[in-house]
Design a protein around this motif. Structure first.
Motif, PDB file in Angstrom:
ATOM      1  N   GLY A 257       0.787  -1.216   0.000  1.00  0.00           N
ATOM      2  CA  GLY A 257       0.000   0.000   0.000  1.00  0.00           C
ATOM      3  C   GLY A 257       0.821   1.269   0.000  1.00  0.00           C
ATOM      4  O   GLY A 257       1.938   1.314  -0.517  1.00  0.00           O
ATOM      5  N   THR A 258       0.263   2.310   0.611  1.00  0.00           N
ATOM      6  CA  THR A 258       0.873   3.630   0.614  1.00  0.00           C
ATOM      7  C   THR A 258       1.139   4.086   2.047  1.00  0.00           C
ATOM      8  O   THR A 258       0.694   3.465   3.008  1.00  0.00           O
ATOM      9  CB  THR A 258      -0.064   4.656  -0.064  1.00  0.00           C
ATOM     10  OG1 THR A 258      -1.308   4.696   0.650  1.00  0.00           O
ATOM     11  CG2 THR A 258      -0.334   4.270  -1.514  1.00  0.00           C
ATOM     12  N   TYR A 259       1.840   5.202   2.177  1.00  0.00           N
ATOM     13  CA  TYR A 259       2.196   5.733   3.492  1.00  0.00           C
ATOM     14  C   TYR A 259       0.967   6.009   4.367  1.00  0.00           C
ATOM     15  O   TYR A 259       0.998   5.810   5.579  1.00  0.00           O
ATOM     16  CB  TYR A 259       2.959   7.050   3.330  1.00  0.00           C
ATOM     17  CG  TYR A 259       4.396   6.899   2.918  1.00  0.00           C
ATOM     18  CD1 TYR A 259       5.374   6.622   3.861  1.00  0.00           C
ATOM     19  CD2 TYR A 259       4.788   7.065   1.593  1.00  0.00           C
ATOM     20  CE1 TYR A 259       6.707   6.505   3.499  1.00  0.00           C
ATOM     21  CE2 TYR A 259       6.113   6.951   1.218  1.00  0.00           C
ATOM     22  CZ  TYR A 259       7.061   6.666   2.171  1.00  0.00           C
ATOM     23  OH  TYR A 259       8.376   6.553   1.811  1.00  0.00           O
ATOM     24  N   ASP A 260      -0.080   6.534   3.753  1.00  0.00           N
ATOM     25  CA  ASP A 260      -1.194   7.042   4.546  1.00  0.00           C
ATOM     26  C   ASP A 260      -2.318   6.036   4.745  1.00  0.00           C
ATOM     27  O   ASP A 260      -3.413   6.399   5.164  1.00  0.00           O
ATOM     28  CB  ASP A 260      -1.754   8.329   3.924  1.00  0.00           C
ATOM     29  CG  ASP A 260      -1.861   8.251   2.416  1.00  0.00           C
ATOM     30  OD1 ASP A 260      -1.990   7.139   1.888  1.00  0.00           O
ATOM     31  OD2 ASP A 260      -1.811   9.311   1.775  1.00  0.00           O
ATOM     32  N   MET A 261      -2.089   4.776   4.433  1.00  0.00           N
ATOM     33  CA  MET A 261      -3.037   3.718   4.723  1.00  0.00           C
ATOM     34  C   MET A 261      -2.379   2.701   5.665  1.00  0.00           C
ATOM     35  O   MET A 261      -1.197   2.388   5.497  1.00  0.00           O
ATOM     36  CB  MET A 261      -3.481   3.019   3.437  1.00  0.00           C
ATOM     37  CG  MET A 261      -4.458   3.820   2.595  1.00  0.00           C
ATOM     38  SD  MET A 261      -6.120   3.894   3.343  1.00  0.00           S
ATOM     39  CE  MET A 261      -6.254   5.641   3.676  1.00  0.00           C
ATOM     40  N   PRO A 262      -3.112   2.149   6.627  1.00  0.00           N
ATOM     41  CA  PRO A 262      -2.506   1.304   7.661  1.00  0.00           C
ATOM     42  C   PRO A 262      -2.435  -0.179   7.333  1.00  0.00           C
ATOM     43  O   PRO A 262      -1.982  -0.968   8.149  1.00  0.00           O
ATOM     44  CB  PRO A 262      -3.454   1.526   8.845  1.00  0.00           C
ATOM     45  CG  PRO A 262      -4.799   1.670   8.196  1.00  0.00           C
ATOM     46  CD  PRO A 262      -4.528   2.427   6.916  1.00  0.00           C
TER      47      PRO A 262
END
Length: 298
Positions: A257-262
């Motif tokens: 995923g990406t930085y802003d998803m957990p």
């Protein structure tokens, strides 16, 4: 999360480009009531020029003219690579081919369909004047929707049958350059960019669709540069790279995923680039292999 909207992050520029595209470089809705070659060609040509400027410009600056050397570069091995794994035996030509042909075509197709949909009243179109709160809120939410969708579709593409026949083409790029971002199987490009379909279900405006699609059209090239940032002046940097995704291309089974998803942290596949991260991923692999062997023995 707030840094993504700073003057030295990408989102603010994606938004400004989206607004500029809508005002100056999009056909009027009156023209898009019916599908016609002329206005679709205009969108395709604009997208082709845009990706060439962004991906091509970054490649020339970082790799051809080496203006930054290896400063802030993640992996100093040679890019582009050579070999039979790539079309034309060259990673750069392979990456450019898939980016400029099918990726731009898919991008243009989605945008053209939305222009037709809005023109014919098949989706609820809002304006900033009539619905300022929702219009702005949707802009702020779009990057997080894109990140949410990206994890789940990307994780699905790592299911062995889909990986083998579709996603493996993108993963030929272990060391990355700007043209690697959209170097994907056409089916993956269709899946990857389909997050824009959410705007068929909620009140929105063409600017929202264009903004969302830019996270693919120019966001993928900028996040796959292989560099953490472009130095501007003094200590100022333009953030372009994605360290987590660079590690994903290196290790394959982490950082979906990406930085802003957990979600990577939730499912135990997060790698932060430290020795501890290496150990976490290694232990996860061992656990998965043990589970697989146990299932086979049954």
């Amino acid at each position: 999360m707030l840094g993504g909207w700073s003057l030295f992050g990408e989102r603010i520029y994606f938004l400004l480009i989206a607004i500029g595209i809508w005002i100056f470089f999009s056909p009027s809705l009156e023209r898009t009531v019916t599908f016609q070659f002329d206005w679709i060609f205009e969108i395709w040509l604009r997208n082709l020029i845009l990706i060439t400027i962004v991906a091509g410009g970054l490649h020339l600056y970082l790799y051809t003219f080496r203006k930054q050397g290896d400063d802030l570069r993640y992996d100093t091995r040679t890019y582009p690579a050579k070999g039979k794994a790539f079309l034309f035996g060259n990673q750069l030509w392979d990456n450019m081919f898939w980016s400029l042909t099918s990726a731009v075509a898919v991008w243009t197709a989605y945008e053209s369909v939305f222009m037709w949909v809005y023109a014919n009243g098949l989706a609820t179109m809002i304006t900033l004047q009539d619905h300022p709160f929702w219009f702005i809120a949707l802009i702020l939410l779009t990057p997080y929707w894109a990140g949410f969708y990206f994890f789940w579709q990307h994780r699905s593409l790592h299911w062995p049958p889909l990986f083998k026949h579709i996603h493996a083409r993108h993963h030929k790029n272990v060391n990355l350059g700007p043209w690697s971002g959209l170097s994907q199987h056409p089916v993956e490009q269709i899946i990857d960019q389909s997050d824009c379909l959410i705007f068929l279900l909620i009140p929105s405006h063409p600017v929202h669709v264009i903004f969302n699609l830019l996270f693919h059209g120019i966001g993928a090239p900028s996040s796959h540069t292989g560099y953490d940032a472009v130095r501007l002046w003094g200590s100022r940097r333009l953030q372009i790279g994605d360290f987590l995704h660079q590690l994903h291309h290196r290790h394959f089974d982490c950082n979906y995923g990406t930085y802003d998803m957990p979600w990577d942290r939730v499912f135990g596949c997060f790698h932060d680039g430290t020795p501890e991260g290496d150990r976490t991923i290694t232990e996860r692999r061992k656990a998965l292999h043990a589970k697989a062997r146990k299932n086979v023995s049954r």
